[in-house]
Design a protein around this motif. Structure first.
Motif, PDB file in Angstrom:
ATOM      1  N   GLY A 283       0.790  -1.225   0.000  1.00 19.18           N
ATOM      2  CA  GLY A 283       0.000   0.000   0.000  1.00 19.18           C
ATOM      3  C   GLY A 283       0.818   1.268   0.000  1.00 19.18           C
ATOM      4  N   GLY A 284       2.140   1.164   0.246  1.00 23.63           N
ATOM      5  CA  GLY A 284       3.000   2.332   0.225  1.00 23.63           C
ATOM      6  C   GLY A 284       3.417   2.693  -1.184  1.00 23.63           C
ATOM      7  N   GLY A 285       4.127   3.823  -1.308  1.00 25.76           N
ATOM      8  CA  GLY A 285       4.514   4.298  -2.625  1.00 25.76           C
ATOM      9  C   GLY A 285       5.374   3.318  -3.396  1.00 25.76           C
TER      10      GLY A 285
ATOM     11  N   MET B 169       1.726   1.322   5.720  1.00 26.64           N
ATOM     12  CA  MET B 169       1.080   2.520   5.217  1.00 26.64           C
ATOM     13  C   MET B 169      -0.410   2.535   5.531  1.00 26.64           C
ATOM     14  SD  MET B 169       0.833   5.364   3.600  1.00 26.64           S
ATOM     15  CE  MET B 169       2.242   5.734   2.589  1.00 26.64           C
ATOM     16  N   SER B 170      -1.065   1.387   5.385  1.00 27.59           N
ATOM     17  CA  SER B 170      -2.512   1.330   5.596  1.00 27.59           C
ATOM     18  C   SER B 170      -2.873   1.740   7.021  1.00 27.59           C
ATOM     19  CB  SER B 170      -3.041  -0.074   5.308  1.00 27.59           C
ATOM     20  OG  SER B 170      -2.403  -1.043   6.127  1.00 27.59           O
TER      21      SER B 170
ATOM     22  N   ALA C 141       1.951   8.674  -3.487  1.00 23.11           N
ATOM     23  CA  ALA C 141       1.145   7.598  -4.071  1.00 23.11           C
ATOM     24  C   ALA C 141       0.335   6.847  -3.032  1.00 23.11           C
ATOM     25  CB  ALA C 141       2.032   6.619  -4.841  1.00 23.11           C
ATOM     26  N   GLY C 142       0.891   6.690  -1.837  1.00 20.92           N
ATOM     27  CA  GLY C 142       0.206   5.919  -0.821  1.00 20.92           C
ATOM     28  C   GLY C 142      -1.069   6.551  -0.309  1.00 20.92           C
ATOM     29  N   GLY C 143      -1.174   7.889  -0.372  1.00 21.54           N
ATOM     30  CA  GLY C 143      -2.342   8.548   0.215  1.00 21.54           C
ATOM     31  C   GLY C 143      -3.159   9.372  -0.744  1.00 21.54           C
ATOM     32  N   ILE C 144      -2.793   9.337  -2.033  1.00 23.91           N
ATOM     33  CA  ILE C 144      -3.440  10.255  -2.972  1.00 23.91           C
ATOM     34  C   ILE C 144      -4.926   9.961  -3.148  1.00 23.91           C
ATOM     35  CG2 ILE C 144      -3.030   9.031  -5.162  1.00 23.91           C
ATOM     36  CD1 ILE C 144      -1.998  11.817  -6.207  1.00 23.91           C
ATOM     37  N   SER C 145      -5.335   8.707  -3.034  1.00 23.87           N
ATOM     38  CA  SER C 145      -6.762   8.385  -3.162  1.00 23.87           C
ATOM     39  C   SER C 145      -7.556   8.986  -2.005  1.00 23.87           C
ATOM     40  CB  SER C 145      -6.966   6.864  -3.213  1.00 23.87           C
ATOM     41  OG  SER C 145      -6.495   6.245  -2.031  1.00 23.87           O
TER      42      SER C 145
END
Length: 339
Positions: free
Chosen positions: A54-56, A200-201, A220-224
């Motif tokens: 889930g991380g970048g 990351m989650s 990338a990991g948090g953009i959503s």
């Protein structure tokens, strides 16, 4: 055959890889590289990463492994080796057989182990061979709705009014996102409680739920979550604004140009891996991200792809320069890994 494959296989005629034209705009490889035996790979390749699902780096590895497998004709499997801010994965690859079947998708933290984790039994400069620059990614400074702020300046003011009260999550001691948080605290004259996460989650969940105040993270990991509105990015560390988050200012715009810093992702192989294998992997990666559809998909997720490819030697020089800068940061701020 996909568009990516068609474009790449034009460079793989009759079982031989002709690199002359593809490499004419970058430094030439050794003479024996211009005619590469394409028997490699004959079985699946293991791509080790030191970051959590889930991380970048995981998101990039998933995209990269699928695209590489389509071209190489063999599965590229992701192998997670978590711990020591990615250095356990780097050490595993450094100690692997140099046959091209174990490679590393690494980040900056893997180059800093001599300062962070001197007990680890490998040397980045000696034991790993640079293959290709895959991508760069800005760090995002992200907050949830618990913090009554809409800008980085407001976050800093809250931190000044409440010394040591705000907690800040990162994905590990010595990672780029952690070092950015260290530099910001020094420049702004504030202090956070640093909480390093392995996943990351979980970090995202804790910021969304209000358990954590801030998160320093690869975009990338948090953009959503940012696009959905459950998290708010107050700054990015890139030199220019990110196309997928055009309303988020750069950290330089917020008054801290000295903290501008992208993280990076590079492909590496064990020392003594045959130059022909290195050259083939370098060319494959360079050509993959020339594909318009893949380039657009990666850019949308916050990755910054190289405007021109690096040779392995050019990449080695770039990593050495980068390492000198960030080793100085570690020493100046006395950042040490868990021993």
């Amino acid at each position: 055959m996909s568009g990516v494959q068609q474009r790449l296989f034009r460079h793989l005629p009759h079982g031989r890889l002709q690199v002359d034209h593809d490499l004419k705009n970058i430094a030439a490889f050794d003479d024996d590289i211009s005619d590469i035996d394409t028997d490699y790979p004959q079985r699946s390749v293991s791509m080790m990463i030191g970051g959590p699902p889930g991380g970048g780096i995981d998101i990039l590895a998933r995209r990269l492994s699928v695209a590489m497998a389509a071209v190489l004709g063999q599965r590229v499997a992701i192998d997670y080796r978590l711990g020591a801010s990615g250095n356990l994965a780097a050490m595993a690859v450094a100690q692997a057989k140099p046959d091209g079947y174990t490679i590393l998708l690494g980040t900056r933290s893997a180059t800093l182990h001599r300062t962070m984790y001197p007990h680890l039994q490998y040397d980045f400069k000696r034991d790993l061979t640079p293959v290709a620059m895959v991508a760069r990614m800005p760090v995002g400074i992200v907050i949830g709705h618990r913090l009554a702020a809409r800008t980085l300046r407001e976050v800093i003011q809250i931190a000044r009014d409440n010394p040591g009260r705000l907690n800040a999550a990162t994905l590990g001691v010595g990672t780029t996102n952690h070092l950015v948080s260290v530099l910001l605290q020094d420049a702004a004259g504030i202090r956070f409680q640093h909480i390093p996460y392995m996943e990351m989650s979980r970090a995202l969940t804790d910021v969304v739920s209000g358990k954590m105040d801030l998160l320093f993270t690869q975009l990338a990991g948090g953009i959503s979550h940012m696009n959905a509105g459950s998290l708010r990015a107050v700054a990015v560390t890139s030199n220019g604004r990110v196309s997928s988050l055009p309303d988020v200012p750069t950290i330089a715009e917020e008054g801290f140009p000295e903290i501008s810093a992208d993280d990076w992702f590079v492909l590496l192989a064990p020392r003594d891996t045959h130059p022909a294998v290195i050259a083939k992997l370098n060319l494959v990666v360079s050509q993959l991200f020339a594909d318009e559809e893949l380039h657009e998909a990666m850019t949308t997720m916050g990755y910054v792809l190289p405007s021109s490819p690096y040779t392995p030697d050019g990449l080695r020089r770039a990593l050495a320069s980068d390492n000198a800068r960030w080793t100085s940061v570690l020493r100046n701020y006395q950042v040490n890994g868990f021993q």
